[in-house]
Enzyme design. Sequence first.
Site, PDB file in Angstrom:
ATOM      1  CG  ASP A   1      -9.973   7.632   6.499  1.00 43.82           C
ATOM      2  OD1 ASP A   1      -8.879   7.603   5.887  1.00 43.82           O
ATOM      3  OD2 ASP A   1     -10.062   7.820   7.733  1.00 43.82           O
TER       4      ASP A   1
ATOM      5  CG  ASP B   1      -1.936   5.258   4.899  1.00 42.90           C
ATOM      6  OD1 ASP B   1      -1.810   4.198   5.550  1.00 42.90           O
ATOM      7  OD2 ASP B   1      -3.002   5.613   4.365  1.00 42.90           O
TER       8      ASP B   1
ATOM      9  CG  ASP C   1      -5.513   7.996   4.491  1.00 44.58           C
ATOM     10  OD1 ASP C   1      -6.423   8.613   3.909  1.00 44.58           O
ATOM     11  OD2 ASP C   1      -5.709   6.994   5.216  1.00 44.58           O
TER      12      ASP C   1
ATOM     13  NE  ARG D   1     -10.987  -1.109   3.680  1.00 43.90           N
ATOM     14  CZ  ARG D   1     -11.625  -1.259   4.827  1.00 43.90           C
ATOM     15  NH1 ARG D   1     -12.817  -1.845   4.855  1.00 43.90           N
ATOM     16  NH2 ARG D   1     -11.087  -0.846   5.953  1.00 43.90           N
TER      17      ARG D   1
ATOM     18  CE  LYS E   1      -6.705   8.771   7.902  1.00 44.93           C
ATOM     19  NZ  LYS E   1      -7.361   7.717   8.690  1.00 44.93           N
TER      20      LYS E   1
ATOM     21  CE  LYS F   1      -3.239   2.647   2.942  1.00 49.20           C
ATOM     22  NZ  LYS F   1      -4.087   2.660   4.149  1.00 49.20           N
TER      23      LYS F   1
HETATM   24  N1  BES Z   1      -4.317   4.572   6.882  1.00 46.51           N
HETATM   25  C1  BES Z   1      -5.494   4.343   7.624  1.00 46.51           C
HETATM   26  C2  BES Z   1      -5.282   3.338   8.756  1.00 46.51           C
HETATM   27  C3  BES Z   1      -4.594   3.864   9.972  1.00 46.51           C
HETATM   28  C4  BES Z   1      -5.226   4.728  10.827  1.00 46.51           C
HETATM   29  C5  BES Z   1      -3.346   3.408  10.285  1.00 46.51           C
HETATM   30  C6  BES Z   1      -4.568   5.160  11.961  1.00 46.51           C
HETATM   31  C7  BES Z   1      -2.703   3.820  11.435  1.00 46.51           C
HETATM   32  C8  BES Z   1      -3.316   4.712  12.267  1.00 46.51           C
HETATM   33  C9  BES Z   1      -6.591   3.790   6.725  1.00 46.51           C
HETATM   34  O1  BES Z   1      -6.588   4.264   5.421  1.00 46.51           O
HETATM   35  C10 BES Z   1      -7.880   4.207   7.329  1.00 46.51           C
HETATM   36  O2  BES Z   1      -8.146   5.367   7.381  1.00 46.51           O
HETATM   37  N2  BES Z   1      -8.659   3.233   7.772  1.00 46.51           N
HETATM   38  C11 BES Z   1      -9.902   3.506   8.397  1.00 46.51           C
HETATM   39  C12 BES Z   1     -10.911   2.499   7.905  1.00 46.51           C
HETATM   40  C13 BES Z   1     -12.315   2.796   8.329  1.00 46.51           C
HETATM   41  C14 BES Z   1     -12.816   4.029   7.630  1.00 46.51           C
HETATM   42  C15 BES Z   1     -13.184   1.611   8.006  1.00 46.51           C
HETATM   43  C16 BES Z   1      -9.713   3.374   9.905  1.00 46.51           C
HETATM   44  O3  BES Z   1      -8.995   2.481  10.342  1.00 46.51           O
HETATM   45  O4  BES Z   1     -10.263   4.199  10.622  1.00 46.51           O
HETATM   46 ZN    ZN Z   2      -4.796   4.841   4.668  1.00 44.12          ZN
HETATM   47 MN    MN Z   3      -7.644   6.080   5.210  1.00 38.78          MN
END
Ligand code: BES
Ligand code: ZN
Ligand code: MN
Length: 506
Positions: A333, A274, A256, A337, A263, A251
């Site tokens: 967000d 990220d 992000d 995936r 966010k 990835k």
């Molecule tokens: N890059 C983030 C995951 C992440 C968040 C890694 C905080 C480390 C610390 C990912 O793209 C993301 O935002 N995931 C969301 C998914 C949700 C919207 C289902 C998450 O984990 O909040």
């Molecule tokens: Zn992300």
């Molecule tokens: Mn994200």
Amino acid sequence: MNFDLKALDLSAAVAEKCDLLVVLVPEGFARAEDALSTLVAHALKNGDLQTKPGKSLHCYQVPAVAARRVILAGVGTGKPAAVRQALLGLAGALGTGAVKRAVVCFAGGGDASAVAAAVSAMFQASYVYTTSKPKAEARTLNRVVLGVADTAAVAEAFERSVAIATGVELAREWGNRPANYATPTLLAAAAKELAKSPNVQCKVMGPAEVAKLGMGAFMAVAQGAAEELRFIELRYNGAAKSQAPVVLVGKGITFDTGGISIKPAPEMDEMKFDMCGAASVLGVFRTLAELQPAINVVGLIAACENMPDGRAVKPGDVVTSMSGQTIEILNTDAEGRLVLCDALTYAARFKPAVMVDIATLTGACVIALGGVRSGMFASDDGLAAALLAAGEAAQDPCWRLPLDDDYAEGLKTNFADMANVAGRPGGAITAAKFLQRFAGEQPWAHLDIAGTAWKGGAAKGATGRPVGLLVHYLLQACTSDAPAVKATSKSTGRGARAKSGASRSA
Ligand code: BES
Ligand code: ZN
Ligand code: MN
């Protein structure tokens, strides 16, 4: 950094000219008659030194010792974790500008696994980030000699761990670079740089080629960004063409923001990390280029920014992935995936023995496992066992999480083949279930490194994980007698072919 292995006992270490001599003292230290042995024995006897890892005694201009400074450091049982703890505890002393040449000497012990731990800890403790902080004092420690009793016994482990540490460091460096110093285009340039090494090739695709491939999910994430996406394909060919490759998919979200599902501001800067999955793929290739093992590996990186914009993808938009499956993007967000699913579809063209994706995918995985173990999912028990074992051997551990189909219920939607998010419960697992739909019947594993790829707080920075785990896995995979590496899944009915019959050349 220049790293050498040398046969040294304490009576020989006495004569080593250097800025710093570190003597690793195990439990049951056996005393000899030289000046260093006497120093250690007296310090232990008088209670000024304990052999517990983390305990150390710093000395200056010791009579009859050539080194300017001497640090005696306890390493307890001498196990890898203890050696690591002891040396990382000296990061302060190793990072000072005064130490340019260091000798680290095992006063007893020092087997292959302890040597590997010492090498990785020395690299880690002396790394200095300077890319956007040029006035910071760069790494001054540029010559390290590792002293052991029997060099022949540990030479192979030594070479391997230096190569791994170099890969870990590359992953750390790219992870640390801010998003304006690590754009998709710059990541692609770093990959092309790797392709200067023997047996490494690199191909980079931009928006036009990616559109032609029909990577609608990847393009949807990138469409809000001014910065152009890149799809990077690295190949390492160390074995016959007929040998099915292991495909690694990283990835590479270089920043992000969350997109329209933006966010919150606190700690959003950390989303420059990220792309640590992508950085780990670069790091693995750096190590492969060094070690030239007898395997074939493909590295795929989907790199773009996730930005809010007038053109950005909106919650509720439905996109068509390269696989033809449609996806309702309920949360912009959950973009990781979306870029990975098209890369997994693309991976099928290599007829891989195994596919492993590596991603800072979910905050939920951080909640589940914290920063100690990476989350690991696998469609195949043999593959899971091999990854678990590789993590232990590399001191880069992971933990398997489940893939029961019941977890995929929440991805159902009235408007597409699937939604890109389910509810909050089991968020790391539902993300993995989403990816599994694009892995098809091929042996596949997913490493969620959201908790392990970087550290926050005062020690904020990338860790270079899971380069160690991945390299250990790949090196296992290329020895034919490794039992737990082959994919064994009943569901696929096609065992992995990640074996070569030839052992790697160092
Ligand atoms: N890059 C983030 C995951 C992440 C968040 C890694 C905080 C480390 C610390 C990912 O793209 C993301 O935002 N995931 C969301 C998914 C949700 C919207 C289902 C998450 O984990 O909040
Ligand atoms: Zn992300
Ligand atoms: Mn994200």
